[in-house]
Scaffold this active site. Sequence first.
Site, PDB file in Angstrom:
ATOM      1  N   PHE A 195      -3.204   4.280   2.410  1.00 54.76           N
ATOM      2  CA  PHE A 195      -3.607   4.319   3.642  1.00 54.76           C
ATOM      3  C   PHE A 195      -4.760   5.355   3.953  1.00 54.76           C
ATOM      4  O   PHE A 195      -5.264   5.058   5.029  1.00 54.76           O
ATOM      5  CB  PHE A 195      -2.275   4.958   4.215  1.00 54.76           C
ATOM      6  CG  PHE A 195      -2.029   4.978   5.469  1.00 54.76           C
ATOM      7  CD1 PHE A 195      -2.043   3.823   6.393  1.00 54.76           C
ATOM      8  CD2 PHE A 195      -1.957   6.160   6.291  1.00 54.76           C
ATOM      9  CE1 PHE A 195      -2.008   3.877   7.643  1.00 54.76           C
ATOM     10  CE2 PHE A 195      -1.692   6.285   7.603  1.00 54.76           C
ATOM     11  CZ  PHE A 195      -1.733   5.068   8.527  1.00 54.76           C
TER      12      PHE A 195
ATOM     13  N   TYR B 238       1.042  -1.316   0.006  1.00 53.46           N
ATOM     14  CA  TYR B 238       0.030   0.149  -0.005  1.00 53.46           C
ATOM     15  C   TYR B 238       1.029   1.104   0.049  1.00 53.46           C
ATOM     16  O   TYR B 238       2.204   1.175   0.441  1.00 53.46           O
ATOM     17  CB  TYR B 238      -0.913  -0.056   1.084  1.00 53.46           C
ATOM     18  CG  TYR B 238      -0.250   0.261   2.593  1.00 53.46           C
ATOM     19  CD1 TYR B 238      -0.139   1.561   3.065  1.00 53.46           C
ATOM     20  CD2 TYR B 238       0.216  -0.816   3.378  1.00 53.46           C
ATOM     21  CE1 TYR B 238       0.323   1.883   4.125  1.00 53.46           C
ATOM     22  CE2 TYR B 238       0.958  -0.687   4.331  1.00 53.46           C
ATOM     23  CZ  TYR B 238       0.935   0.791   4.965  1.00 53.46           C
ATOM     24  OH  TYR B 238       1.660   1.009   6.184  1.00 53.46           O
ATOM     25  N   CYS B 239       0.276   2.310  -0.382  1.00 54.79           N
ATOM     26  CA  CYS B 239       1.009   3.718  -0.316  1.00 54.79           C
ATOM     27  C   CYS B 239      -0.053   4.654   0.458  1.00 54.79           C
ATOM     28  O   CYS B 239      -0.974   4.345   1.390  1.00 54.79           O
ATOM     29  CB  CYS B 239       1.295   4.129  -1.612  1.00 54.79           C
ATOM     30  SG  CYS B 239       0.218   4.272  -2.936  1.00 54.79           S
ATOM     31  N   LYS B 240      -0.017   5.902  -0.034  1.00 56.25           N
ATOM     32  CA  LYS B 240      -1.053   6.857   0.555  1.00 56.25           C
ATOM     33  C   LYS B 240      -2.238   6.779  -0.031  1.00 56.25           C
ATOM     34  O   LYS B 240      -3.423   6.594   0.525  1.00 56.25           O
ATOM     35  CB  LYS B 240      -0.538   8.154   0.207  1.00 56.25           C
ATOM     36  CG  LYS B 240      -1.558   9.445   0.836  1.00 56.25           C
ATOM     37  CD  LYS B 240      -1.014  10.859   0.426  1.00 56.25           C
ATOM     38  CE  LYS B 240      -1.947  11.880   0.966  1.00 56.25           C
ATOM     39  NZ  LYS B 240      -1.606  13.174   0.732  1.00 56.25           N
TER      40      LYS B 240
END
Length: 350
Positions: free
Chosen positions: A112, A83-85
């Site tokens: 996120f 995952y990332c932002k």
Amino acid sequence: MKKLFIAVSTMLFAACAPKFPTVTPDEFEQAIAESDVQLIDVRTPEEYEQGHIVGAMNIDWKSDSFTDDAASMLDMSKTIAIYCKAGRRSHAAAGKLYTMGYQHIVELKGGFEAWKAADKTVQAELYECDEFRTPNGMSVKLHALVHASIWIEAGDKQIFIDPVSLLGNRSVDYTTMPTADFILITHDHHDHLNKESIHNLSHDLYTQVIANQASADILGKGIVMANGDKRTLTDKITIEAVPAYNTTEGHLQFHPKGRDNGYILTIDGLRIYIAGDTEDIPEMANIKDIDIAFLPCNQPYTMTPEQVIKVAKIIRPKVLFPYHYSDTDLSPIPSALSDEHIDVRIRHYE
């Protein structure tokens, strides 16, 4: 011919495209619950430190060493949850990992931000820290952990107050922290006493747990201190147990008089008052020369903002940290004390 080229190109792209699912926060949560899943956060270290999914490793997609870092940290035989932002970086990173040979990948849709919006648990890694100096120059660092949990670094001594690992969607991983020299427990409610957290912080040979009688009974160990007791911890640290209780009718059962503790720590001359769960009780008039005060603020269990303001004017600390505040609006406190020469600092505990 042009149409044939487009059709062939589309087929080739489809054949080569990474084959990994993009899933909802609920599905992602189920995926990372499996023991053989490697969870990675591909945001920057600065983003990661502000909060991340519990158990995530940080491999920065923007770093020039992403490929090498991934190869050294990730097991190709295990599933990767990524995952990332918001999803763009994780999708690119997942594609890169797929071309490197990592065939089992699951990506968090929305990143996120979606995870937090779904009210999932996060790990706050960068705990807010305030540093003070004692009259003799010793460094004392105060870390805001969660709710009523405080970590104090007093020179080379580690002191934890009411360590709890998980409340709401905020968690603390005590296995990553220094072993405690002293653990102080104010009372036996679940948001103040947690056996697992105490175990993770403890060393059999030197950690001292100090608690009220009810908490020591639950733990089956500990040095018991009652209201009024004083104790020397080291040649530079002393502790006093002070009353903490409810006074409002209908609330008396939460913290009855005489059962629970607040604590005053004197560290090389610096006096820190940790009030515990209490209201504005008469005994506070006897608390003097406080440099730093932690005052709780959430009715019906502790104080209202108005009570906190009243207490601050009585004990007159140089610095005031409201804590244990849950969703209470603390905004009236700084303005009400602006003319009292009290430095009000509101930190992220919830």
